[in-house]
Every structure is written in C-alpha cells, then in structure tokens.
Enzyme design. Structure first.
Site, PDB file in Angstrom:
ATOM      1  N   HIS A  54     -11.805  41.437  64.092  1.00 10.62           N
ATOM      2  CA  HIS A  54     -10.720  41.317  65.055  1.00 10.62           C
ATOM      3  C   HIS A  54      -9.558  41.094  64.335  1.00 10.62           C
ATOM      4  O   HIS A  54      -8.694  41.178  64.105  1.00 10.62           O
ATOM      5  CB  HIS A  54     -10.129  40.311  65.987  1.00 10.62           C
ATOM      6  CG  HIS A  54     -12.119  40.317  66.733  1.00 10.62           C
ATOM      7  ND1 HIS A  54     -11.995  39.005  67.732  1.00 10.62           N
ATOM      8  CD2 HIS A  54     -12.574  41.309  67.405  1.00 10.62           C
ATOM      9  CE1 HIS A  54     -12.566  39.321  69.353  1.00 10.62           C
ATOM     10  NE2 HIS A  54     -13.704  40.389  68.237  1.00 10.62           N
TER      11      HIS A  54
ATOM     12  N   ASP B   5     -15.677  38.527  64.720  1.00  9.99           N
ATOM     13  CA  ASP B   5     -14.004  38.887  65.669  1.00  9.99           C
ATOM     14  C   ASP B   5     -13.169  38.643  63.909  1.00  9.99           C
ATOM     15  O   ASP B   5     -13.673  39.655  63.464  1.00  9.99           O
ATOM     16  CB  ASP B   5     -14.630  36.867  65.326  1.00  9.99           C
ATOM     17  CG  ASP B   5     -13.433  36.128  66.708  1.00  9.99           C
ATOM     18  OD1 ASP B   5     -12.156  36.119  66.240  1.00  9.99           O
ATOM     19  OD2 ASP B   5     -14.012  35.660  67.951  1.00  9.99           O
TER      20      ASP B   5
END
Length: 450
Positions: free
Chosen positions: A297, A274
């Site tokens: 991310h 993430d």
C-alpha cells in the site's frame, strides 16, 4: 596479545557504531542522479555510510575470530551460542527455552554476542528478550527463526512473537531469516473471511523502548501481522533488510514506526500486503532512503486521529525510492474528528511504476468500506509538505488526490517537478484537490485548476 587486540577493537567498534547511530544527519539532498543533476549516491554522505558499513563488517569479523580462537583476555567478549543451551535447530523441536537461557547469559554478561548459527531452523514460541543488559550486546541471526503456528501458544501475549524490550546499544544482524509463518493467522482474519471476527495478530519482530539500536542485513517474511515495529525508541538505524509476504496478506505492514525519534531506514526492499512503511503518532525525525516498495500500500504517514485522538508526526523525509505496483504511493491519512498535526514532511526523488494512487493526502480517511466517513468539526492539521521530483506512471486516472478538511484545510503544500502519466494510452492523468493551500514550482503534471 592478538586476542586482547581483537577484544579492544570490538569494544571500540561498538562505541563508534553507537556514536554514528546517535549522530546520523537527515539527508536533505536529492538521491536519484538520473533525475536531479549533481545528486549524491546513497553512499555519498561524507563517508559516513561507508564507514558505518565497514565498522559492521569489522565487528562481525572480530566476533568470528574470537569465537574461533577462544581464550581469555582482560576484557573478555562472551560468545553465547543457543545450541550450547539446548537448541536443536531441527525445525520440529521447541527451542524457546534454549533461547531464553542463552539470552539471560548474554544480557547479564559483559560485552556479549548472542548467536543463532546458520544451517539451523529454530522453532520458537513467543519470546521477550528483556533488558536492561549489563553492557553492549550483539545478536547475530545466521540461521532461520520460525514461529510456532499454534494459536494457543500466543494466549499470554497475542500482540508479539519476538520482542526486544528496553535494551540499549543493541546490534541485530547476521543475514538470517525471521519467518512469522503467518498463513494460519491470515486465514482467520476478517479481511479474508468475513465470517470471522476482526482480531489483531502478533507482530513478528518488535523493538520496544530501545535506545541506540542498529538492525542490519536480515530477512523478515510472512509475518502474522506487522513484520517489524519500532516503538517508543530513540536513535535507530535500519539498513539492508528484506521484508516480504504475499500481496493479499492482511495488515502485514513492513516497517511500522510509532512514538520513535531519530530513525533512519535505508537500502531496504519491502513487499507486503499493507504499507511498506507506516509512520504513526509520536514519531519525529524519520528518514527513509533508497527504499524499494511493492507490492503493498505504499509509504504512509498515518493513519492519525482515530477515535478522536490527538496525535503528532513531524520531520519525515522519504528520499530516493522506487514504488511499483502498489495500491498507493506516498500518502498522509488522518481520521475526521481527530486533532494534532502532521508537519515538516518531504517526499523527494521517487519513481512510481504502475501505482494506483501515486500521491495522496486524505483528511477524511476511515477504514470502513460500506459506510462513508462521518463529517466532523475537527481534524489533524496537515502543513508544510513537499512533493519533489516524483516521476512515473499511475494505474488510475487520478494520480494526485488532496482531500482535505474544510475547517482545517491542508496548508503550505508544495509540488515541485512532478511528472506522472496515466498508464492508459491516450489519456492524461488528473489531479483532484479539495481545501488545500497549494503551490507549484517547476514542471508539474498533473496539477489542479480552480
């Protein structure tokens, strides 16, 4: 006499460390010397960073010297080794109670050092290291801390594994590893198994309500969910951390900053499933420098405004980072229907390598794959954002995407010296811009054309 001198120096070191942590200034100058002329290196801050690192080194050396020689002085430094309180460190025996006992002693003593020695694998259930403590405290993790992978051990607190709660003037270092052993949690995540209900998993390491905090030279891996969270804290310095988990591990943010002020994160390597760094509501004066990010991310502000909430973030600088192979690069994301603001934000001197979405502002964010976001008459106001000296390659044809609210458009967005190329040979990268007050300075590719 030598012991007294060592003890006095340790006390003085802790005072200086706290002073440095409290008074670190946000770096405003460019960091990537190869792209911006006359750029200082990461250590070129008037000697502050180098001095800080030397103080940490001297602090560690003095702790080890005192531990080696023993003895007493008029200002005794308490060395608390978890093995002296029953920890086995064999990777099979539950060492939770030994850690709790050792912490109680360290926290209630004068200046103390809590030591988890090397060549040990400590198996731990959830632990709350609670303050306030009697004096300054150092936690030295030389060995490996491993989380229990029995889900039943987390019944009392499903949100935390290791948490430092309300501790002031805390230094955590040592070079050891904190392993959340998150695979059992990932397998039961709705993001991996659609038949499973969506539930939160524990954060591996949490610092809650801490003041004058230093976290240095640690490895955190395979978190159950978030790796490290700084919550409701003030005056925080983080440097030299290495955070890692598989690219497909769900919701495993590297460093999560919430309602925390005056935090500096530097010289760290983060690769997760993430966000490498996520900055959310109530955070102010946040600096991230010399960050290596990927996979993951990217570096994100938000999401903000979920559930029609009113949320604020301000004073964020991301300066001198390399982002590689990530889903996003630098991003601000807010939910429609929220309110508040995200302002005074700078993304500077960043190299993108094969990043799918290098630059994003998304005021229509929603974490729902099947249904589009609902339109709303309110939004978190985004303003005063600078993207400067950002170069590299985009894995998608859209390298810049500003999707802002029609009723609350993004204001005072500046792009300065941007050069992003599409990885696909022979095709140029594009920019998409909706409802944004945008200006350009210097060489900017790609840019929006009305």
């Amino acid at each position: 006499m030598p012991l007294l001198r060592h003890s006095f120096f340790f006390s003085f070191t802790i005072i200086i460390i706290s002073f440095v942590a409290c008074n670190s200034n946000l770096q405003k100058d460019p960091l990537i010397a190869t792209y911006v002329d006359n750029s200082p290196s990461n250590d070129d801050d008037g000697g502050g960073t180098l001095l800080f690192k030397n103080l940490i080194k001297e602090n560690t050396n003095n702790v080890l010297s005192l531990n080696k020689f023993g003895g007493t002085s008029s200002h005794k430094l308490e060395i608390v080794n978890v093995n002296d309180y029953g920890a086995k460190g064999d990777g099979y025996t539950d060492d939770t109670q030994a850690f709790k006992k050792a912490w109680e002693v360290a926290c209630s003593s004068g200046e103390s050092v809590f030591v988890a020695p090397q060549d040990n694998n400590f198996l731990l259930k959830p632990i709350r290291f609670s303050g306030p403590c009697k004096s300054n405290i150092t936690v030295q993790i030389f060995g490996n801390l491993e989380a229990s992978d029995k889900l039943s051990d987390y019944k009392k607190d499903k949100s935390h594994w290791l948490i430092f709660d309300s501790v002031q003037k805390l230094l955590v270092n040592g070079g050891g590893t904190i392993n959340g052993k998150g695979n059992i949690w990932w397998e039961n995540s709705c993001k991996r198994n659609k038949k499973r209900p969506c539930k939160d998993a524990p954060t591996a390491l949490t610092f809650y309500n801490c003041k004058d905090l230093i976290v240095q030279n640690l490895k955190i891996e395979n978190a159950q969910q978030i790796h490290v969270s700084f919550q409701d804290s003030i005056n925080v310095t983080v440097f030299g951390v290495n955070i890692s988990s598989p690219e497909d591990s769900p919701n495993t943010d590297g460093i999560h900053v919430t309602n925390t002020q005056n935090i500096k994160i530097s010289s760290s390597v983060i690769g997760t499933g993430d966000d490498c760094i996520s900055i959310v509501h109530g955070s102010r004066n946040v600096e991230a420098t010399n960050i290596t990010c990927g996979p993951g991310h990217g570096i994100s502000i938000g999401s903000l405004g979920a559930g029609k909430s009113k949320e604020f973030v301000s004073g964020v600088i991301v300066n001198g980072s390399k982002i590689s192979g990530t889903k996003n690069g630098v991003r601000i994301k807010t939910w429609p229907g929220g309110s508040g603001s995200a302002s005074n934000i700078k993304f500077q001197n960043i190299e993108m390598d094969n990043v799918a979405n290098p630059i994003i502002i998304d005021q229509n964010y929603c974490d729902k794959k099947k249904k589009p976001c609902k339109k709303s008459n309110s939004a978190v106001q985004i303003s005063d954002v600078l993207f400067e000296n950002i170069i590299g390659t985009s894995a998608s044809d859209v390298a810049v995407n500003f999707d802002c609210s029609k009723k609350f458009p993004c204001k005072d967005i500046v792009m300065k010296n941007i050069d992003l190329e599409y990885e696909e040979e022979g095709e140029a990268a594009k920019a998409l811009c909706n409802n944004v007050d945008l200006s350009y300075t210097g060489h900017v590719i790609p840019r929006c054309y009305s």
